[in-house]
Each structure stands twice: as structure tokens, then as C-alpha cells.
Design a protein around this motif. Structure first.
Motif, PDB file in Angstrom:
ATOM      1  N   GLY A 387       0.807  -1.203   0.000  1.00 59.06           N
ATOM      2  CA  GLY A 387       0.000   0.000   0.000  1.00 59.06           C
ATOM      3  C   GLY A 387       0.846   1.261   0.000  1.00 59.06           C
ATOM      4  N   TYR A 388       0.194   2.367  -0.368  1.00 56.28           N
ATOM      5  CA  TYR A 388       0.817   3.691  -0.368  1.00 56.28           C
ATOM      6  C   TYR A 388      -0.130   4.631   0.361  1.00 56.28           C
ATOM      7  CZ  TYR A 388       2.481   8.242  -1.973  1.00 56.28           C
ATOM      8  OH  TYR A 388       2.942   9.530  -2.019  1.00 56.28           O
ATOM      9  N   LEU A 389       0.317   5.170   1.503  1.00 57.90           N
ATOM     10  CA  LEU A 389      -0.492   6.074   2.309  1.00 57.90           C
ATOM     11  C   LEU A 389       0.190   7.440   2.321  1.00 57.90           C
ATOM     12  CD1 LEU A 389      -1.213   3.692   5.343  1.00 57.90           C
ATOM     13  CD2 LEU A 389      -2.412   3.844   3.147  1.00 57.90           C
ATOM     14  N   HIS A 390      -0.411   8.383   1.646  1.00 56.57           N
ATOM     15  CA  HIS A 390       0.189   9.717   1.533  1.00 56.57           C
ATOM     16  C   HIS A 390       0.064  10.456   2.851  1.00 56.57           C
ATOM     17  CE1 HIS A 390       1.593  13.209  -0.723  1.00 56.57           C
ATOM     18  NE2 HIS A 390       0.731  13.930  -0.044  1.00 56.57           N
ATOM     19  N   TRP A 391       1.104  11.199   3.201  1.00 57.19           N
ATOM     20  CA  TRP A 391       1.017  12.096   4.354  1.00 57.19           C
ATOM     21  C   TRP A 391       0.904  13.521   3.834  1.00 57.19           C
ATOM     22  CZ3 TRP A 391       0.175  11.138   9.325  1.00 57.19           C
ATOM     23  CH2 TRP A 391       0.192  12.239  10.183  1.00 57.19           C
ATOM     24  N   SER A 392      -0.212  14.170   4.133  1.00 56.91           N
ATOM     25  CA  SER A 392      -1.290  13.710   4.996  1.00 56.91           C
ATOM     26  C   SER A 392      -2.617  13.963   4.297  1.00 56.91           C
ATOM     27  CB  SER A 392      -1.242  14.470   6.325  1.00 56.91           C
ATOM     28  OG  SER A 392      -1.344  15.871   6.073  1.00 56.91           O
ATOM     29  N   LEU A 393      -3.685  13.434   4.902  1.00 57.30           N
ATOM     30  CA  LEU A 393      -5.008  13.712   4.341  1.00 57.30           C
ATOM     31  C   LEU A 393      -5.258  15.208   4.315  1.00 57.30           C
ATOM     32  CD1 LEU A 393      -7.846  12.844   3.369  1.00 57.30           C
ATOM     33  CD2 LEU A 393      -8.537  12.852   5.777  1.00 57.30           C
ATOM     34  N   MET A 394      -4.993  15.881   5.425  1.00 53.70           N
ATOM     35  CA  MET A 394      -5.289  17.312   5.522  1.00 53.70           C
ATOM     36  C   MET A 394      -4.147  18.041   6.221  1.00 53.70           C
ATOM     37  SD  MET A 394      -8.137  17.333   8.587  1.00 53.70           S
ATOM     38  CE  MET A 394      -8.969  15.860   7.998  1.00 53.70           C
TER      39      MET A 394
END
Length: 448
Positions: A387-394
Motif C-alpha cells: 500500500g501507499y499512504l500519503h502524508w497527509s489527508l489534511m
């Protein structure tokens, strides 16, 4: 590039950075933020993005962006105010939040410790491991039947470095020996929490490490030795006990020289209690370290670059997606059979809303495109990345840097709390819908 079926496309946040207080117990960060000059601009997490109240709105953002995963943390100081007994109301909140994600078809990725340790506890004390275990048990009892992906600890090196060695993060201790001890206890906490989680069927427990590829500044043997030493200090001191055969011997010798005594806080059986418990490795990648030799007190290396005209974020960090690709390939070869997940990756770009109400953050779009391409290239080379979880949503409270740095795919007006999806967020939504295939141009207008 071809991303595997079930690949998780997501973004992340943490409790202290977005939730606001709203009945939360006192944390080490609350105490630290009250120190004059500790936080840029004098801010704290008392309001942040007000997400404890506006959580339904945030889940709507997750849905609108088409994310298939969302990384969040349960606030340790919210769940265990005072550090000893769980608050059922806090657990009720996180249960509702998790259920809402699942109803939206979004995979929760839950972090237990994203730095908001209850006030009165310290990783310098071995008793912190027992307190963390009790907290992990309380959260697991509520959520392990529906959350598969768990992160026990976020960035042990940063906790030790900034919190206990340099004093730039909570709890604001500046002592090298205390930092090494605290880092060990953080890893012990990972092992103990993983044991709690593994009592529940189907759970995957991992630790998110801040990994920095270390390159020599020049071709000299001294610079190469400096890069190897930096790699041991930043990366291998944590990778090896988690995934290998215990603490690396060269770094044990380094710490004994630097501290002038043995590492007697590492008790018999500790390394066995840390290792063999990671179902995957979380990777927080932002940039690399370019190293040169330096006088040996206490470290015979120093960060010197990169120098020259290289792409950088607004925080001055080099943008180097190729180093992420090589890192993933190298980890997959060194630790075969250990799945990898990008648990943080992002950059500071300070673009604000313009006259049309949109945030035209083309540089973040290019950053996203290039780093996703790097992940895809690593997968094509055989790396098992899930997986790839970008930092950050907001945009959110960025610890000692306060509210100035903006990492988000969503712009937050802190005075009103209004959220505005940036062009990068819309780009990411299109990229996810296309299975990770990005167009050549980074401009959002390409999508109409």
C-alpha cells in the motif's frame, strides 16, 4: 507499472495533530507546548482541525478522494487519560469511526502510538512498556475484530532523537544515554503490543519506521564509512531487532564508546521479545541523508547535503523518489518474505486558495506522481509493497513546527475549520481510479 489487486491507496493523520482536545487527557505534548518557544508560532493541539467533532466530515473527504485505506491513530492520552484506566467514551468514539470507515469500503490502518503519550509516563522508564501494553489491550479488545492493519509505534528513531536526545519534541529531554534507552523501550513496546494483537485472528501488526537512505557525499573511504555509520544510527538500529537477528554489533560498539558504558538496559530476552513479531514493515519516507566524515564526538559523521540545484520542498528537503525506489528494492532483498507498506510519504508545499477558491498545488501533484511511479518500479523489480499512504489527508498541527508546514491533500483554514480539497487531492483521486497509472503532465487541468 502494475499494482497488485488489493493494493491500498490511502492517506494518513494522527489524533493529536487533527482532533483537538474535547475531553482528552493530558499528554506529554500538552505539557511540551506550554514551554515558551517550544512550538513555532506558539501553537498547540487544543483545536487543530477539530476532527474529534467533525469526524463525519473527514470521512466524507476520504470517500470523495476515493481512498481505499485511511491511516489514523487512537489517541493514547484520550483512551487512557492518566495512563492507567481506559475511558469507555473514547473507545466508543473510535469504534464509531472505524465502523463508518468500513461502511464506506475503506480499510482502517490504525496506529496505537503516534506520540501523544499520557503525561506522567516516559519512554525513559521501562514501566512505560507495561502502560503501553495495557493501552494496546484496551484498543484491541474493542477493534481487533474489525481492523486488520495495525501500527504499534510510529517512528521510534524520531521519538528517541527529537524527544529524548535533542529535546526538540515532547517530552523535551536532551540526554544521549536517555535517548538510547527510550528507543529500546519503544521497541519493547512494539513487541508487547504485537503479542496482544496476535491473540486476535487475522490481525497484521507492524512498526512504522522513519527510514532515510544514507549516501556518501564523496568517493572517499571516510565518507563511505560516515554513510554506513549514519545508516546504522538511523535505520539498522531499528530494522535489525525488528526484522533481523537483534541489535547490530557495530552500533552496539558505537553506543558503548559514545556513552562510556555498556547497554545494561538491554536485558536478557529483550531482543527475543522485540523480534519475530512484525507481519509487515511500515515505511515513512521523506528524503535521504548525504553524509561526510566528521570528528568522532559523539558521531563520526555529519549531514552535508545534497548540495547544488536539486528539487526541494518548501521545508528544504530534497525530493528524491529514486531513493524510495531503491530503498524498497533493498529492503525486499534484505528481508525477503516481509511485506512492505508506505505508511507516510509527502512534502511541505505552502500553496493557498486563490481567487477561484481552489488550491493549485502543482508541485505536490508532481511529487505524488513521481513517488507513486517509484513505488510501482520497486514492485516491478520484485518488492512486495502492499500500500501507499500519503502524508497527509489534511493540513494539520506539525508538532514543533506548529501550523506553518502544510502537507495535506486537503487545505484547512484553521480559523474556520473549512476544508478545501486541493488540486493534488483531485489528482490523487484520478490516479487511484486509474489503478496507479498517472498521466505525463502533473497539471490537474488535464482531467478537465
Amino acid at each position: 507499472m502494475s499494482f497488485p489487486d488489493g493494493f491500498l491507496w490511502g492517506a494518513g493523520t494522527s489524533a493529536y495533530q487533527i482532533e483537538g482536545h474535547h475531553g482528552r487527557g493530558e499528554s506529554v505534548w500538552d505539557a511540551f507546548c506550554r514551554r515558551p518557544g517550544a512550538v513555532e508560532g506558539g501553537g498547540d493541539g487544543s483545536r487543530a482541525c477539530d476532527s474529534y467533532v467533525r469526524w463525519r466530515e473527514d470521512i466524507e473527504l476520504v470517500k470523495e478522494l476515493g481512498l481505499t485505506a485511511y491511516r489514523f491513530s487512537t489517541g493514547w492520552s484520550r483512551v487512557m487519560p492518566g495512563g492507567a484506566h481506559p475511558d469507555p467514551k473514547a473507545l466508543d468514539h473510535y469504534e464509531r469511526f472505524t465502523d463508518a470507515l468500513l461502511e464506506a469500503g475503506v480499510e482502517p490502518v490504525l496506529t496505537l502510538n503516534h506520540w501523544d503519550m499520557p503525561a506522567g509516563l516516559s519512554w525513559a522508564d521501562r514501566s512505560s512498556v507495561n502502560a503501553f501494553t495495557a493501552y494496546a489491550q484496551a484498543v484491541a479488545d474493542r477493534l481487533a475484530d474489525r481492523v486488520t492493519w495495525w501500527i504499534t509505534q510510529n517512528e521510534p528513531w524520531i521519538i528517541a532523537l527529537l524527544g529524548y536526545q535533542l529535546g526538540l519534541h515532547a517530552p523535551g529531554v536532551a540526554d544521549l544515554g536517555t535517548a538510547v534507552k527510550a528507543g529500546h523501550h519503544v521497541l519493547l513496546g512494539h513487541g508487547a503490543a504485537a503479542d496482544v494483537l496476535h491473540a486476535h485472528q487475522g490481525v497484521k501488526a507492524g512498526c512504522a519506521l522513519s527510514l532515510f537512505p544514507c549516501d556518501p557525499a564523496g568517493d572517499s573511504d571516510e565518507d563511505r564509512a560516515a554513510a554506513a555509520g549514519s545508516d546504522g544510527y538511523v535505520n539498522r538500529w531499528y530494522l535489525d531487532p525488528l526484522l533481523g537477528d537483534g541489535y547490530p554489533a557495530d552500533m552496539r560498539e558505537h553506543w558503548e564508546r559514545a556513552l562510556g558504558h555498556g547497554l545494561d538496559f538491554i536485558a536478557d530476552g529483550d531482543e527475543a521479545a522485540i523480534g519475530g513479531r512484525s507481519d509487515y514493515l511500515g515505511i515513512n519516507y521523506y528524503t535521504r541523508r548525504v553524509m561526510a566524515a566528521a570528528p568522532p564526538a559523539p558521531f563520526p559523521w555529519k549531514v552535508v547535503g545534497p548540495s547544488g540545484d536539486v528539487a526541494r520542498t518548501d521545508e528544504g528537503w530534497e525530493i528524491n523518489p529514486g531513493a524510495l525506489r531503491d530503498l524498497l528494492i533493498g529492503l525486499s532483498r534484505r528481508f525477503p518474505g516481509v511485506p512492505l507498506m508506505i505508511t507516510e510519504n509527502g512534502g511541505v508545499f505552502g500553496d493557498a486558495p486563490t481567487h477561484d477558491g481552489r488550491v493549485h498545488d502543482d508541485r505536490r501533484i508532481a511529487y505524488l506522481r513521481d513517488h507513486v511511479e517509484a513505488v510501482g518500479a520497486a514492485i516491478d523489480a520484485g518488492a512486495d509493497v502492499r500500500g501507499y499512504l500519503h502524508w497527509s489527508l489534511m493540513d494539520n498541527f506539525e508538532w514543533a513546527l506548529g501550523y506553518r508546514p502544510r502537507f495535506g491533500l486537503v487545505h484547512v483554514d484553521y480559523a474556520s475549520g473549512v476544508r478545501t480539497i486541493k488540486d493534488s487531492g483531485r489528482y490523487y483521486a484520478r490516479l487511484i481510479a486509474a489503478g496507479g497509472t498517472a498521466p505525463a503532465t502533473p497539471r490537474i487541468e488535464a482531467f478537465g
